[in-house]
Design an enzyme around this catalytic site. Sequence first.
Site, PDB file in Angstrom:
ATOM      1  N   HIS A  22      -4.546  15.865   2.285  1.00 41.55           N
ATOM      2  CA  HIS A  22      -4.148  14.841   3.259  1.00 41.55           C
ATOM      3  C   HIS A  22      -3.599  15.492   4.513  1.00 41.55           C
ATOM      4  CE1 HIS A  22      -4.345  12.021  -0.157  1.00 41.55           C
ATOM      5  NE2 HIS A  22      -4.496  11.087   0.770  1.00 41.55           N
ATOM      6  N   HIS A  23      -3.491  14.685   5.560  1.00 43.19           N
ATOM      7  CA  HIS A  23      -2.939  15.126   6.852  1.00 43.19           C
ATOM      8  C   HIS A  23      -1.508  15.656   6.702  1.00 43.19           C
ATOM      9  CE1 HIS A  23      -0.507  11.425   6.975  1.00 43.19           C
ATOM     10  NE2 HIS A  23      -1.542  10.891   6.347  1.00 43.19           N
ATOM     11  N   LYS A  55       1.792  13.380   5.756  1.00 41.77           N
ATOM     12  CA  LYS A  55       1.996  12.618   4.515  1.00 41.77           C
ATOM     13  C   LYS A  55       3.268  13.081   3.832  1.00 41.77           C
ATOM     14  CE  LYS A  55      -0.239  11.061   0.295  1.00 41.77           C
ATOM     15  NZ  LYS A  55       0.236   9.691   0.456  1.00 41.77           N
ATOM     16  N   GLY A  88       0.819  -1.214   0.000  1.00 41.44           N
ATOM     17  CA  GLY A  88       0.000   0.000   0.000  1.00 41.44           C
ATOM     18  C   GLY A  88       0.846   1.254   0.000  1.00 41.44           C
TER      19      GLY A  88
HETATM   20  P1  NAD Z   1       3.415   6.266   8.937  1.00 41.23           P
HETATM   21  O1  NAD Z   1       4.601   7.130   8.853  1.00 41.23           O
HETATM   22  O2  NAD Z   1       2.430   6.478  10.040  1.00 41.23           O
HETATM   23  O3  NAD Z   1       3.892   4.727   9.027  1.00 41.23           O
HETATM   24  C1  NAD Z   1       4.965   4.178   8.326  1.00 41.23           C
HETATM   25  C2  NAD Z   1       5.628   3.171   9.243  1.00 41.23           C
HETATM   26  O4  NAD Z   1       6.634   2.458   8.510  1.00 41.23           O
HETATM   27  C3  NAD Z   1       6.331   3.837  10.447  1.00 41.23           C
HETATM   28  O5  NAD Z   1       5.828   3.272  11.655  1.00 41.23           O
HETATM   29  C4  NAD Z   1       7.794   3.465  10.232  1.00 41.23           C
HETATM   30  O6  NAD Z   1       8.476   3.221  11.475  1.00 41.23           O
HETATM   31  C5  NAD Z   1       7.658   2.166   9.435  1.00 41.23           C
HETATM   32  N1  NAD Z   1       8.883   1.779   8.748  1.00 41.23           N
HETATM   33  C6  NAD Z   1       9.782   2.567   8.100  1.00 41.23           C
HETATM   34  N2  NAD Z   1      10.815   1.814   7.658  1.00 41.23           N
HETATM   35  C7  NAD Z   1      10.570   0.542   8.045  1.00 41.23           C
HETATM   36  C8  NAD Z   1      11.266  -0.688   7.916  1.00 41.23           C
HETATM   37  N3  NAD Z   1      12.449  -0.761   7.299  1.00 41.23           N
HETATM   38  N4  NAD Z   1      10.705  -1.802   8.435  1.00 41.23           N
HETATM   39  C9  NAD Z   1       9.511  -1.777   9.061  1.00 41.23           C
HETATM   40  N5  NAD Z   1       8.811  -0.637   9.255  1.00 41.23           N
HETATM   41  C10 NAD Z   1       9.332   0.493   8.730  1.00 41.23           C
HETATM   42  O7  NAD Z   1       2.697   6.356   7.521  1.00 41.23           O
HETATM   43  P2  NAD Z   1       1.226   5.876   7.100  1.00 41.23           P
HETATM   44  O8  NAD Z   1       0.298   7.035   7.155  1.00 41.23           O
HETATM   45  O9  NAD Z   1       0.870   4.618   7.821  1.00 41.23           O
HETATM   46  O10 NAD Z   1       1.446   5.576   5.552  1.00 41.23           O
HETATM   47  C11 NAD Z   1       2.388   4.603   5.114  1.00 41.23           C
HETATM   48  C12 NAD Z   1       2.334   4.505   3.597  1.00 41.23           C
HETATM   49  O11 NAD Z   1       1.063   4.013   3.185  1.00 41.23           O
HETATM   50  C13 NAD Z   1       2.511   5.849   2.889  1.00 41.23           C
HETATM   51  O12 NAD Z   1       3.241   5.639   1.698  1.00 41.23           O
HETATM   52  C14 NAD Z   1       1.075   6.259   2.571  1.00 41.23           C
HETATM   53  O13 NAD Z   1       0.981   7.142   1.474  1.00 41.23           O
HETATM   54  C15 NAD Z   1       0.487   4.917   2.249  1.00 41.23           C
HETATM   55  N6  NAD Z   1      -0.967   4.826   2.347  1.00 41.23           N
HETATM   56  C16 NAD Z   1      -1.568   4.051   1.422  1.00 41.23           C
HETATM   57  C17 NAD Z   1      -2.931   3.838   1.481  1.00 41.23           C
HETATM   58  C18 NAD Z   1      -3.568   2.900   0.474  1.00 41.23           C
HETATM   59  O14 NAD Z   1      -4.792   2.739   0.469  1.00 41.23           O
HETATM   60  N7  NAD Z   1      -2.786   2.249  -0.365  1.00 41.23           N
HETATM   61  C19 NAD Z   1      -3.696   4.442   2.480  1.00 41.23           C
HETATM   62  C20 NAD Z   1      -3.055   5.237   3.408  1.00 41.23           C
HETATM   63  C21 NAD Z   1      -1.675   5.403   3.347  1.00 41.23           C
END
Ligand code: NAD
Length: 260
Positions: free
Chosen positions: A148-149, A152, A92
């Site tokens: 978005h928040h 992002k 995602g």
């Molecule tokens: P976030 O920053 O809250 O979470 C990301 C997490 O990934 C963090 O907890 C971070 O510690 C972790 N992380 C980073 N490197 C890592 C690694 N090597 N191993 C394990 N964990 C690791 O962000 P979020 O709001 O949860 O969004 C994450 C991604 O998902 C973004 O790219 C966002 O755009 C995307 N997103 C996609 C959808 C969808 O429907 N496809 C919906 C919402 C968000």
Amino acid sequence: MIRVTVVGAAGRMGREVCRAALEDPEVELAGGVLEPGSPALGSDLGELCGLGRKVGVAASEEPPEDAGVLVEFTTPEATVEHLSYGRPAVIGTTGLSGEQLARVEEAARSVPIVLAPNMSVGVNLLLEAVRRLSAELAGYDIEIVEAHHRGKRDAPSGTALLLGRAAASGRGQRLEDVAVYGREGISPRREGEIGIHALRGGAVVGEHRVILYGQGEEVEVVHRALSRRTFAEGALRAARFVAAAEPGLYTMQDVLSGTG
Ligand code: NAD
């Protein structure tokens, strides 16, 4: 019954997917992977995701042996690194570069992978509507606005790009050839361009508007995600699909139409 391991389990989306998995009787949460060095390593996933009780599965730095399907919401760099696990995956994460997308395509030759910048059913249905509106309202000016928040990282959103591609394809064009990202200074609208604009602030979960401006009317389609739960449920739907799919790279449209 499917097993899933959530990668990025401490993140906004990761916690939501863990909660949705723990509440779904047909899903078993096998593990939760955190960023190396995270202070939350070893904590119970039920408590980490805010379920309010222990579930007996600890957050770890690597997926467990029997991880099942990986559900990844992290960063583009981490997502590409995790392809080396060689596991079926639902990705995602958004904001992947062309080179990073090529790495995902390569990995999908040996395992099934769903890559979906937006997991909501509503947005995926909207893509076809936008493609059709763009085709039928050929002379209308198209603008896409997303919000978005404040946390992002990537802009514009992966969903705005999906909507842009749908609009461009309705006119037999490639988004790369017609997209304009924001405007500043002297920048009159060129015939056929698709404007894409990103707003960032507060706690907005995700809002997308596609506006088609004609001379005598305006048509606007809007999607508002009211909670991350909608993405989490879509991700689990994609995980079910991937668990039974042949190796290959799939989209959310494939998941919704059941082709795999
Ligand atoms: P976030 O920053 O809250 O979470 C990301 C997490 O990934 C963090 O907890 C971070 O510690 C972790 N992380 C980073 N490197 C890592 C690694 N090597 N191993 C394990 N964990 C690791 O962000 P979020 O709001 O949860 O969004 C994450 C991604 O998902 C973004 O790219 C966002 O755009 C995307 N997103 C996609 C959808 C969808 O429907 N496809 C919906 C919402 C968000």
